[in-house]
Design a protein around this motif. Structure first.
Motif, PDB file in Angstrom:
ATOM      1  N   LYS B  58      33.108 -12.024  46.034  1.00 44.05           N
ATOM      2  CA  LYS B  58      34.023 -12.355  44.942  1.00 44.05           C
ATOM      3  C   LYS B  58      33.458 -13.408  43.976  1.00 44.05           C
ATOM      4  O   LYS B  58      34.013 -13.640  42.917  1.00 44.05           O
ATOM      5  CB  LYS B  58      35.391 -12.844  45.451  1.00 44.05           C
ATOM      6  N   GLN B 116      35.925 -14.308  34.723  1.00 41.94           N
ATOM      7  CA  GLN B 116      36.338 -13.281  35.666  1.00 41.94           C
ATOM      8  C   GLN B 116      35.399 -12.090  35.689  1.00 41.94           C
ATOM      9  O   GLN B 116      35.028 -11.605  36.747  1.00 41.94           O
ATOM     10  CB  GLN B 116      37.758 -12.799  35.320  1.00 41.94           C
ATOM     11  N   LYS B 117      35.023 -11.636  34.531  1.00 49.22           N
ATOM     12  CA  LYS B 117      34.232 -10.412  34.555  1.00 49.22           C
ATOM     13  C   LYS B 117      32.848 -10.639  35.162  1.00 49.22           C
ATOM     14  O   LYS B 117      32.286  -9.744  35.757  1.00 49.22           O
ATOM     15  CB  LYS B 117      34.153  -9.771  33.164  1.00 49.22           C
ATOM     16  N   ARG B 118      32.335 -11.859  35.031  1.00 51.03           N
ATOM     17  CA  ARG B 118      31.022 -12.158  35.600  1.00 51.03           C
ATOM     18  C   ARG B 118      31.109 -12.857  36.947  1.00 51.03           C
ATOM     19  O   ARG B 118      30.092 -13.263  37.486  1.00 51.03           O
ATOM     20  CB  ARG B 118      30.236 -13.076  34.656  1.00 51.03           C
ATOM     21  N   ASN B 119      32.313 -13.069  37.432  1.00 50.27           N
ATOM     22  CA  ASN B 119      32.479 -13.815  38.673  1.00 50.27           C
ATOM     23  C   ASN B 119      31.710 -15.123  38.641  1.00 50.27           C
ATOM     24  O   ASN B 119      30.958 -15.444  39.567  1.00 50.27           O
ATOM     25  CB  ASN B 119      31.999 -12.982  39.872  1.00 50.27           C
TER      26      ASN B 119
END
Lengths: 337, 337
Positions: B58, B116-119
């Motif tokens: 994650k 978020q998109k790249r964690n």
DNA sequence: ATGAAAGCGCTAACAC
DNA sequence: GTGTTAGCGCTTTCAT
């Protein structure tokens, strides 16, 4: 909890695959379905997980800019170029990461490793002064689009962008000659660096073209730092006291030299004329404004980014040569001839 | 074809899960098994796929440095800091990406989306001169470790690093006073920028402390560019011809001013003394070497990276204030007092 | 100490 | 037009 397409699917009573199609504007989704998906996505604050997408696509949209690790002082060009490259890459949907490698600890294969583990889309390598380094072997065998600055790499996947150093040094020296000088020194960077050899040959060419005498004692080598430039000019003037002008292989050394000369009571350009190389943005505000050769970082950066996209999108590799340009400052005195 | 743990597993006649354990040095793998896995990995040229790993964990090991999109000239501090930040982050196993946002098109939530998109593991925000921008709302609500320079953010996940601007301007002005000057001008940056207000108050404080007279016409505002500095000094000297010294709010304007003054026949520091602010690395090679306030980018950068790691690793947020330092050049004349 | 199986979030091939 | 299913490469229970 971060929402996924699954959550959207539940909310819309659809299958995740339909949601995926809707979000990616794929063919074959009822407009109203798409609309409901879009609304649900906004409502839940959905953001796609690029890692998951990469896992499927095998490639991401990350481009890596690769530089040898060092201080800003040693890499002014890199920092000038970064924003421009970044801008172009972004318009092509790419994002940028930076990888600074330690030249002394670089392991063979480190580059491939980086590319593979991050599923990089492409690389831009700014090797700085390095011309003979393990990393070039890796670049040669890399199978990912790659643009290298200042070094030619013979490969299906690599383009290169060059500054015409010989030309730059030539027009610098020629400019001094045009202003009536006949005894012109040269402070070069480290002799084992390729761009220095090239700048040297441009200097020689101009001197010889003008039927002036090329003397060994008119050339000294230094280290591209401001401090080095200050020391070099003293050495040079001791060896060749009758010089009226000096071409200096980068602006930082030129500044160091002028600063030192002023301290010693010389007037620039009254006593000694100076031409630099690089065209740093501060050079125009130097005292006096520095006449210099502008290595056009803007053009190079944009070319580099576009060339990379050219390989990625159309499989086109190229070898590009960019001519630097003379910037007129006030550091050269016109001699009555 | 890029090898995966599955390939290693086949080669070693093991299950992928065992291979994973072996590669990650997990407890409970026979040494000989591990050895054979390692050998197979090398033989196949195995490189882990970070996207796949991220999908499980994650979180990745990517830290993003966020800057407003602009030219290098407008952001010298950023470029000075990048290599130092990068170095510290790497020693903590992080890699660095750059995100340059367009201040005029920034959408609310853009930052979260990126994270978020790249964690992303964390962010370092260098807002440059911006103090009032939508992005700060996002920073306030972000749930990922974050370090912001020069702006306080009250949040569980954010640390901030400040330069003590008031102090810097104070010691600059005080230094001029110590050298016997009593009529000291100030060329500031744009009046609506917070650091300019702070530098202004440092200047005022020193003037008042020394019981000198604070005159409105001794202060002009410019735009932090070299060109602007040249224009400002002319305006200032027209308004206040009896100034003997000027404190200038950044080095670039200071250079522009000195360059302009020299052109007009003034001698620096003979006729006018100048103190800058920033401590650019080229300033020491200026003619004359510039007396300036070094905004210690090195310390700030390292602090920023360490603070970020502090939040990531120990959940420690902090607000840090760094005092800049006076760098002695030769641009201030000592008056006989 | 190792294997089997499930699942991270997403997409694609194939049904229907 | 949409659902079903499988799989990208990896880690992690839970068995064995």
């Amino acid at each position: 909890m971060k929402p996924s397409i699954k959550n959207i699917a539940e909310l819309c009573k659809l299958n995740p695959s339909t949601v995926s199609r809707a979000l990616n504007n794929k063919y074959g989704v009822k407009p109203e379905t798409r609309k409901s998906v879009m609304e649900a996505a906004v409502e839940l604050g959905y953001v796609p997980n690029l890692a998951a997408r990469e896992l499927v696509y095998k490639k991401g949209n990350l481009v890596c800019i690769i530089i040898p690790e060092s201080d800003a002082e040693a890499q002014p060009a890199f920092f000038a170029m970064l924003p421009y490259m970044n801008r172009i890459l972004r318009t092509h949907g790419m994002e940028t990461m930076i990888y600074a490698f330690d030249p002394y600890r670089y392991r063979q294969g480190e580059l491939m490793e980086l590319v593979q583990k991050r599923n990089l889309r492409g690389c831009i390598v700014l090797p700085g002064f390095m011309k003979h380094h393990n990393i070039f072997n890796d670049i040669r065998t890399i199978t990912t689009p790659c643009v290298v600055l200042e070094v030619s790499v013979n490969s299906e996947m690599c383009s290169s962008i060059h500054t015409d150093e010989v030309y730059g040094a030539y027009i610098a020296t020629q400019h001094i000659i045009d202003f009536g000088h006949t005894r012109i020194g040269f402070i070069n960077g480290p002799s084992n660096v390729q761009i220095c050899e090239e700048r040297m040959s441009g200097y020689k060419k101009a001197i010889e073209n003008a039927k002036l005498i090329l003397k060994d004692e008119d050339v000294v080598y230094s280290d591209f730092t401001g401090k080095g430039g200050g020391e070099a000019i003293i050495t040079l003037l001791k060896q060749s006291p009758d010089l009226t002008a000096v071409f200096i292989a980068n602006d930082l050394m030129a500044m160091g030299a002028i600063s030192k000369l002023s301290e010693e009571g010389y007037h620039i350009p009254g006593d000694i004329s100076v031409v630099g190389f690089d065209g740093l943005f501060v050079s125009q505000y130097y005292n006096p404004p520095l006449t210099t050769i502008k290595n056009d970082d803007y053009t190079i950066a944009i070319q580099a980014a576009k060339s990379l996209m050219g390989i990625i999108e159309q499989n086109t590799v190229a070898e590009i040569r960019i001519k630097p340009e003379l910037i007129y400052g006030k550091s050269v005195k016109r001699l009555t001839t």
